[in-house]
Design a protein around this motif. Structure first.
Motif, PDB file in Angstrom:
ATOM      1  N   SER A 731       0.818  -1.208   0.000  1.00 19.45           N
ATOM      2  CA  SER A 731       0.000   0.000   0.000  1.00 19.45           C
ATOM      3  C   SER A 731       0.851   1.257   0.000  1.00 19.45           C
ATOM      4  O   SER A 731       0.615   2.195  -0.765  1.00 19.45           O
ATOM      5  CB  SER A 731      -0.939  -0.014   1.209  1.00 19.45           C
ATOM      6  N   GLU A 732       1.896   1.281   0.867  1.00 20.61           N
ATOM      7  CA  GLU A 732       2.738   2.469   0.956  1.00 20.61           C
ATOM      8  C   GLU A 732       3.555   2.678  -0.324  1.00 20.61           C
ATOM      9  O   GLU A 732       3.658   3.786  -0.841  1.00 20.61           O
ATOM     10  CB  GLU A 732       3.678   2.354   2.166  1.00 20.61           C
ATOM     11  N   LEU A 733       4.135   1.612  -0.863  1.00 18.44           N
ATOM     12  CA  LEU A 733       5.002   1.748  -2.044  1.00 18.44           C
ATOM     13  C   LEU A 733       4.188   2.137  -3.276  1.00 18.44           C
ATOM     14  O   LEU A 733       4.603   2.995  -4.072  1.00 18.44           O
ATOM     15  CB  LEU A 733       5.755   0.449  -2.288  1.00 18.44           C
ATOM     16  N   VAL A 734       3.021   1.518  -3.465  1.00 18.73           N
ATOM     17  CA  VAL A 734       2.191   1.859  -4.632  1.00 18.73           C
ATOM     18  C   VAL A 734       1.664   3.284  -4.513  1.00 18.73           C
ATOM     19  O   VAL A 734       1.636   4.047  -5.491  1.00 18.73           O
ATOM     20  CB  VAL A 734       1.052   0.836  -4.783  1.00 18.73           C
ATOM     21  N   THR A 735       1.251   3.667  -3.313  1.00 20.13           N
ATOM     22  CA  THR A 735       0.759   5.024  -3.113  1.00 20.13           C
ATOM     23  C   THR A 735       1.837   6.056  -3.408  1.00 20.13           C
ATOM     24  O   THR A 735       1.602   7.078  -4.061  1.00 20.13           O
ATOM     25  CB  THR A 735       0.256   5.187  -1.672  1.00 20.13           C
ATOM     26  N   ASN A 736       3.085   5.799  -2.922  1.00 16.95           N
ATOM     27  CA  ASN A 736       4.187   6.728  -3.185  1.00 16.95           C
ATOM     28  C   ASN A 736       4.494   6.826  -4.671  1.00 16.95           C
ATOM     29  O   ASN A 736       4.797   7.905  -5.194  1.00 16.95           O
ATOM     30  CB  ASN A 736       5.446   6.291  -2.428  1.00 16.95           C
ATOM     31  N   ALA A 737       4.416   5.689  -5.357  1.00 19.50           N
ATOM     32  CA  ALA A 737       4.676   5.706  -6.799  1.00 19.50           C
ATOM     33  C   ALA A 737       3.637   6.545  -7.525  1.00 19.50           C
ATOM     34  O   ALA A 737       3.952   7.298  -8.459  1.00 19.50           O
ATOM     35  CB  ALA A 737       4.702   4.282  -7.338  1.00 19.50           C
ATOM     36  N   MET A 738       2.362   6.416  -7.137  1.00 20.96           N
ATOM     37  CA  MET A 738       1.316   7.212  -7.777  1.00 20.96           C
ATOM     38  C   MET A 738       1.469   8.696  -7.465  1.00 20.96           C
ATOM     39  O   MET A 738       1.186   9.561  -8.312  1.00 20.96           O
ATOM     40  CB  MET A 738      -0.058   6.734  -7.309  1.00 20.96           C
ATOM     41  N   LYS A 739       1.935   8.982  -6.258  1.00 21.83           N
ATOM     42  CA  LYS A 739       1.994  10.371  -5.815  1.00 21.83           C
ATOM     43  C   LYS A 739       3.239  11.095  -6.316  1.00 21.83           C
ATOM     44  O   LYS A 739       3.159  12.283  -6.690  1.00 21.83           O
ATOM     45  CB  LYS A 739       1.945  10.397  -4.283  1.00 21.83           C
ATOM     46  N   HIS A 740       4.376  10.415  -6.321  1.00 22.80           N
ATOM     47  CA  HIS A 740       5.632  11.120  -6.593  1.00 22.80           C
ATOM     48  C   HIS A 740       6.274  10.736  -7.927  1.00 22.80           C
ATOM     49  O   HIS A 740       7.221  11.403  -8.352  1.00 22.80           O
ATOM     50  CB  HIS A 740       6.652  10.836  -5.473  1.00 22.80           C
ATOM     51  N   ALA A 741       5.794   9.665  -8.587  1.00 21.13           N
ATOM     52  CA  ALA A 741       6.443   9.215  -9.821  1.00 21.13           C
ATOM     53  C   ALA A 741       5.484   9.392 -10.985  1.00 21.13           C
ATOM     54  O   ALA A 741       4.399   9.978 -10.851  1.00 21.13           O
ATOM     55  CB  ALA A 741       6.881   7.755  -9.701  1.00 21.13           C
ATOM     56  N   HIS A 742       5.847   8.880 -12.137  1.00 10.25           N
ATOM     57  CA  HIS A 742       4.997   8.961 -13.315  1.00 10.25           C
ATOM     58  C   HIS A 742       5.234   7.720 -14.160  1.00 10.25           C
ATOM     59  O   HIS A 742       6.149   6.931 -13.908  1.00 10.25           O
ATOM     60  CB  HIS A 742       5.307  10.230 -14.110  1.00 10.25           C
ATOM     61  N   GLY A 743       4.411   7.569 -15.176  1.00  9.24           N
ATOM     62  CA  GLY A 743       4.542   6.431 -16.071  1.00  9.24           C
ATOM     63  C   GLY A 743       3.871   5.199 -15.511  1.00  9.24           C
ATOM     64  O   GLY A 743       3.259   5.208 -14.427  1.00  9.24           O
ATOM     65  N   PRO A 744       4.017   4.073 -16.197  1.00 10.64           N
ATOM     66  CA  PRO A 744       3.400   2.823 -15.737  1.00 10.64           C
ATOM     67  C   PRO A 744       4.017   2.341 -14.437  1.00 10.64           C
ATOM     68  O   PRO A 744       5.215   2.487 -14.199  1.00 10.64           O
ATOM     69  CB  PRO A 744       3.670   1.848 -16.884  1.00 10.64           C
ATOM     70  N   ILE A 745       3.191   1.750 -13.605  1.00  8.17           N
ATOM     71  CA  ILE A 745       3.629   1.224 -12.306  1.00  8.17           C
ATOM     72  C   ILE A 745       3.466  -0.282 -12.334  1.00  8.17           C
ATOM     73  O   ILE A 745       2.427  -0.811 -12.747  1.00  8.17           O
ATOM     74  CB  ILE A 745       2.802   1.840 -11.159  1.00  8.17           C
ATOM     75  N   GLY A 746       4.508  -0.981 -11.916  1.00  8.66           N
ATOM     76  CA  GLY A 746       4.471  -2.432 -11.873  1.00  8.66           C
ATOM     77  C   GLY A 746       4.684  -2.949 -10.467  1.00  8.66           C
ATOM     78  O   GLY A 746       5.419  -2.362  -9.664  1.00  8.66           O
ATOM     79  N   LEU A 747       4.043  -4.057 -10.131  1.00  6.49           N
ATOM     80  CA  LEU A 747       4.184  -4.696  -8.820  1.00  6.49           C
ATOM     81  C   LEU A 747       4.570  -6.149  -9.044  1.00  6.49           C
ATOM     82  O   LEU A 747       3.957  -6.844  -9.878  1.00  6.49           O
ATOM     83  CB  LEU A 747       2.861  -4.605  -8.038  1.00  6.49           C
ATOM     84  N   ARG A 748       5.607  -6.608  -8.306  1.00  2.00           N
ATOM     85  CA  ARG A 748       6.042  -7.998  -8.438  1.00  2.00           C
ATOM     86  C   ARG A 748       6.336  -8.577  -7.066  1.00  2.00           C
ATOM     87  O   ARG A 748       7.016  -7.936  -6.243  1.00  2.00           O
ATOM     88  CB  ARG A 748       7.284  -8.106  -9.337  1.00  2.00           C
ATOM     89  N   LEU A 749       5.812  -9.788  -6.817  1.00  5.67           N
ATOM     90  CA  LEU A 749       6.137 -10.545  -5.610  1.00  5.67           C
ATOM     91  C   LEU A 749       6.967 -11.759  -6.013  1.00  5.67           C
ATOM     92  O   LEU A 749       6.634 -12.451  -6.986  1.00  5.67           O
ATOM     93  CB  LEU A 749       4.862 -11.004  -4.895  1.00  5.67           C
ATOM     94  N   ILE A 750       8.025 -12.013  -5.265  1.00  3.60           N
ATOM     95  CA  ILE A 750       8.906 -13.157  -5.520  1.00  3.60           C
ATOM     96  C   ILE A 750       8.968 -13.982  -4.253  1.00  3.60           C
ATOM     97  O   ILE A 750       9.382 -13.491  -3.184  1.00  3.60           O
ATOM     98  CB  ILE A 750      10.320 -12.693  -5.926  1.00  3.60           C
ATOM     99  N   HIS A 751       8.556 -15.258  -4.379  1.00  4.47           N
ATOM    100  CA  HIS A 751       8.587 -16.172  -3.246  1.00  4.47           C
ATOM    101  C   HIS A 751       9.908 -16.941  -3.294  1.00  4.47           C
ATOM    102  O   HIS A 751      10.030 -17.985  -3.917  1.00  4.47           O
ATOM    103  CB  HIS A 751       7.402 -17.134  -3.315  1.00  4.47           C
TER     104      HIS A 751
END
Length: 823
Positions: A731-751
């Protein structure tokens, strides 16, 4: 000019150069009719006639003589050649005595004539005398002479030397093939003279050989001299060696002691190995001086590699470092090499060690007191009849390093004062060599300990790769080098593989290696691409070189390095190198190859770019990163070393430890002259079901949707225990990306062995962790992420950046993950 015109210094004399040599003689050419066709400048100087005066004139008119050339012209000389002395009238009117050599000219066209070489009679006499002298020296003189070529093969020796060396008399003039290169006494000194270009002389002791026909049954001292032979052009043709025997019928002790001192100077201290140095002292003394020698060193002088096994009791005492006897059933064998030696307080050894003074028989109440009452030793030495012994300290630079004990039983003479002075001189020399060896061993041990402490004590256990390694330090003579290796975990389950080599040997190289390894680790944590990382390390080496130059300590800083990053998700390998050998890669289904990576300059040159290359690597492939010491061993060249390396990697399905052993056994000699570090890696892949990826649209509802997707994915992975903390981080990382960055946002989880969460965007602005004030409305999100995650960071990519976090797995899930990776 020396006696009889023979040369000395750098001059060239008539006694050596043929006076009829065309380069120096006066030359006259006469045709078949007896007319002079050619008149050289030397002839003009010798007889006073210019060429204009004589050309075309009869030779008999110019050379007014009743023999020699005039007789030849008049047809009275039937032979094709003639040599002798003639008397000729000079242009000035006086007679000149000359040497003359005439040769008839035969030409196919039918024209004939003669060519004459003239010289002064005095020069001819000096040359003939010199030739006779050299002939007599070679064949009649008692001085032995041998001529060796540049390969130290004996091409010729005279009869005198053949007798000295034991060659049959009929084989002295020309040494046959079976004896060429088979005269070790000649070769030892001649090899040094050929290598140094100097005149070398040495006195050798030759024991009597009764029963040899014609040889006097006495001891000999042989003076042997070697000097290089050079052509007039300066090229080295070989070596000449002379030898002369001096018969010592009265067993002159002074001359034998001179031989012993000379031999000790050559044989003691040839290496910097402590054990070998004391063995050399014993070998010099037995049997020439004593029948038995024992060298006992103070326990603190023990080589550093033996300190761990040194017994705690008796520290500060003595231990047996070397012993030698003329007997095959060594009576001293009751004391093993390396074992402690216990002497009573009043023994000669203890007294010598305490006072630093030598002890002889006259100073000891009982000659067997030093045996410490041991009945086995006492009986052994009584049985063989020991009648004299002496103990001398090994003392150098104000420190007593040990004692030397000498016994005599075969030698009928007792040790006297002259013997004591001689052995004290030899022991003093040996003590200096022992101290040098001890200091070198201590420095080598310190450098090796420093280097070992700077290398990784254990490699991390990772899902991306399976790793084995070998590190082999150079031998003691070469010194410790600066080779290193490393396996560094990176974000996104990736791994960095590093092998480097610092120029030089010793403590400075080991310390520089530690600084470079720390720098590479720090830069690797910043997730720099391989080419950028090498550029920063190159800058560091330049600064270190400038510091060394400013300090004027003569230390040269330079290094080579190969840096590779492997991504187990995409099965990609990115490699860059700085003057270092390229890695070898063994594929599962293709032949072994040496990766084609641009070489790049060595580290420390500055101003040159580095380039990385990306390769697709199938799972299960084996890669070898290594230093040049592995492929540049002394018994083969680099191409042969790379070929053997490919052979060792040819079966990637074998265990990595077995592959390492094969590489070492196949490519390296027993004692490599350079450090060797090699890293053998088997690549693994991360299954696609252990990676989850989402594209996050920039809408207000996307954050909630991302949290839901993450919670559902964690449930599928049985990681519900960490779902809450992961939900907060996402939640915090995606929110910061939307607020302070631009362009496409990607999320990846690695187990993996940890849970890795990555949020990517197109901005290259790095987030900054800061402490928010109580009145601030924001600024706490990244601080919260840092508290919830085990590690976090940022890496830059071509599209932008990626912020990543790592969370530890629950204990149950962690065990399952480790088991799956092992399979």
């Amino acid at each position: 000019m020396g006696v009889w015109g023979l040369p000395y210094g750098d001059g060239v004399a008539d006694g050596v150069v043929d006076p009829f040599d065309f380069a120096t003689a006066a030359l006259v050419m006469v045709d078949a009719a007896g007319l002079i066709e050619c008149w050289s400048a030397e002839a003009e100087k010798l007889l006073g006639y210019s060429s204009a005066d004589v050309l075309g004139h009869p030779a008999s008119a110019v050379l007014d003589s009743q023999d020699g050339l005039a007789a030849l012209v008049e047809g009275r000389l039937v032979a094709d050649s003639w040599e002798g002395r003639i008397s000729v009238r000079h242009h000035g009117g006086h007679s000149v005595e000359l040497g003359l050599r005439v040769r008839a000219l035969r030409v196919p066209c039918g024209r004939g004539g003669w060519i004459a070489a003239l010289c002064s009679a005095a020069a001819l006499q000096r040359w003939e005398l010199g030739q006779a002298t050299m002939q007599g020296l070679l064949t009649q003189s008692p001085i032995g002479i041998a001529v060796l070529d540049t390969q130290l093969r004996c091409e010729w020796c005279n009869e005198a030397l053949a007798t000295m060396e034991g060659l049959p008399a009929e084989e002295s003039a020309a040494v046959p093939e079976r004896h060429r290169g088979g005269l070790p006494a000649i070769e030892r000194q001649a090899g040094r003279a050929l290598a140094t270009g100097e005149v070398l002389s040495a006195v050798e002791h030759e024991a009597p050989q009764p029963g040899v026909t014609g040889q006097v049954n006495a001891e000999h001292l042989r003076l042997r001299t070697s000097f290089p032979l050079r052509a007039r052009t300066g090229a080295t043709l070989g070596v000449c060696q002379t030898a002369m025997d001096f018969i010592d019928r009265e067993r002159d002790k002074g001359r034998r002691r001179l031989v012993l001192v000379n031999e000790a100077g050559e044989r003691i201290g040839t290496t910097l190995e402590l054990g070998r140095t004391v063995e050399e002292l014993a070998e010099v003394l037995v049997p020439q001086f004593a029948d038995f020698v024992a060298v006992d060193l103070v326990d603190g002088v023990r080589p550093p590699e033996d300190l761990a096994t040194r017994p705690r009791k008796g520290q500060g005492g003595l231990y047996r470092a070397a012993h030698l006897s003329i007997r095959s059933d060594d009576p001293e064998a009751v004391v093993a090499i390396g074992a402690p030696t216990h002497y009573p307080a009043q023994s000669p050894q203890s007294r010598c060690l305490a006072t630093g003074l030598s002890v002889r028989d006259a100073d000891v109440s009982a000659s067997t007191a030093w045996l410490d009452g041991d009945p086995l030793r006492l009986d052994a030495f009584r049985r063989i009849g020991v009648h004299s012994h002496m103990v001398v300290p090994l003392r150098a630079r104000g420190v007593t390093a040990g004692v030397v004990t000498m016994l005599r039983w075969e030698n009928p003479d007792a040790f006297d004062e002259d013997d004591q002075l001689l052995v004290e001189e030899l022991s003093g020399r040996a003590a200096v060599c022992v101290d040098n060896a001890r200091r070198f061993a201590r420095e080598h041990s310190a450098a090796l300990a420093l280097q070992t402490s700077l290398l990784p004590p254990a490699l991390p256990d990772l899902s991306a790769v399976e790793v084995a390694y070998r590190y082999l330090p150079a031998d003691a003579e070469a010194g410790v080098g600066g080779d290193w290796f490393d396996v560094i975990p990176l974000s996104g389950a990736r791994v960095a593989l590093v092998v480097g080599d610092v120029v030089g040997h010793g403590i400075h190289a080991a310390a520089s290696m530690g600084r470079l390894r720390a720098a590479v680790q720090t830069l690797a944590d910043m997730d720099l691409p391989p080419e950028e990382l090498l550029t920063h390390v190159d800058d560091l080496v330049l600064r270190l070189s400038e510091e060394a130059e400013a300090a004027s300590d003569g230390v040269v800083i330079g290094a080579t390095c190969v840096y590779a990053v492997y991504d187990p998700i995409g099965r990609k390998l990115s490699v860059a190198r700085a003057g270092h050998p390229s890695p070898g890669l063994a594929h599962q289904s293709e032949p072994v190859e040496i990766l084609d990576v641009p070489a790049g300059p060595p580290l420390g040159l500055g101003g040159f770019p580095f380039e990385s290359v990306e390769f697709d690597v199938e799972e299960g492939s084996v890669m070898a990163l290594f230093t040049d010491g592995l492929i540049e061993a002394s018994d083969h060249d680099v191409d042969a070393g790379l070929e053997r390396l490919c052979f060792a990697l040819a079966h990637p399905d074998r265990p990595l430890e077995e592959i390492c052993d094969t590489m070492v056994r196949t490519l390296l000699p027993d004692r490599p002259r350079d450090d060797v570090a090699c890293l053998v890696v088997r690549t693994r892949g991360l299954d696609c079901d252990r990676v989850a990826t989402w594209d996050i649209p920039s809408t207000p509802s996307s954050v909630a949707e991302a949290r839901s997707e993450v919670v559902a994915q964690l449930a599928r992975w049985n990681l519900d225990d960490i779902a809450f903390t992961t939900e907060l981080i996402v939640s915090e990382l995606v929110t910061n990306a939307m607020k302070h960055a631009h362009g496409p946002i990607g999320l990846r989880l690695i187990h993996d062995r940890t849970l890795i969460c990555e949020v990517s965007d197109a901005s290259n602005t790095s987030p900054r962790l800061r402490r928010a004030r109580s009145s601030d409305e924001g600024g706490r999100g990244l601080f919260l992420v840092a508290q919830l995650a085990q590690r976090w960071g940022t890496r830059y990519t071509t599209p932008g950046k990626t912020i990543w976090t790592e969370q530890p797995l629950p204990a149950r899930a962690h065990d399952v993950t480790r088991a799956a990776t092992a399979e």
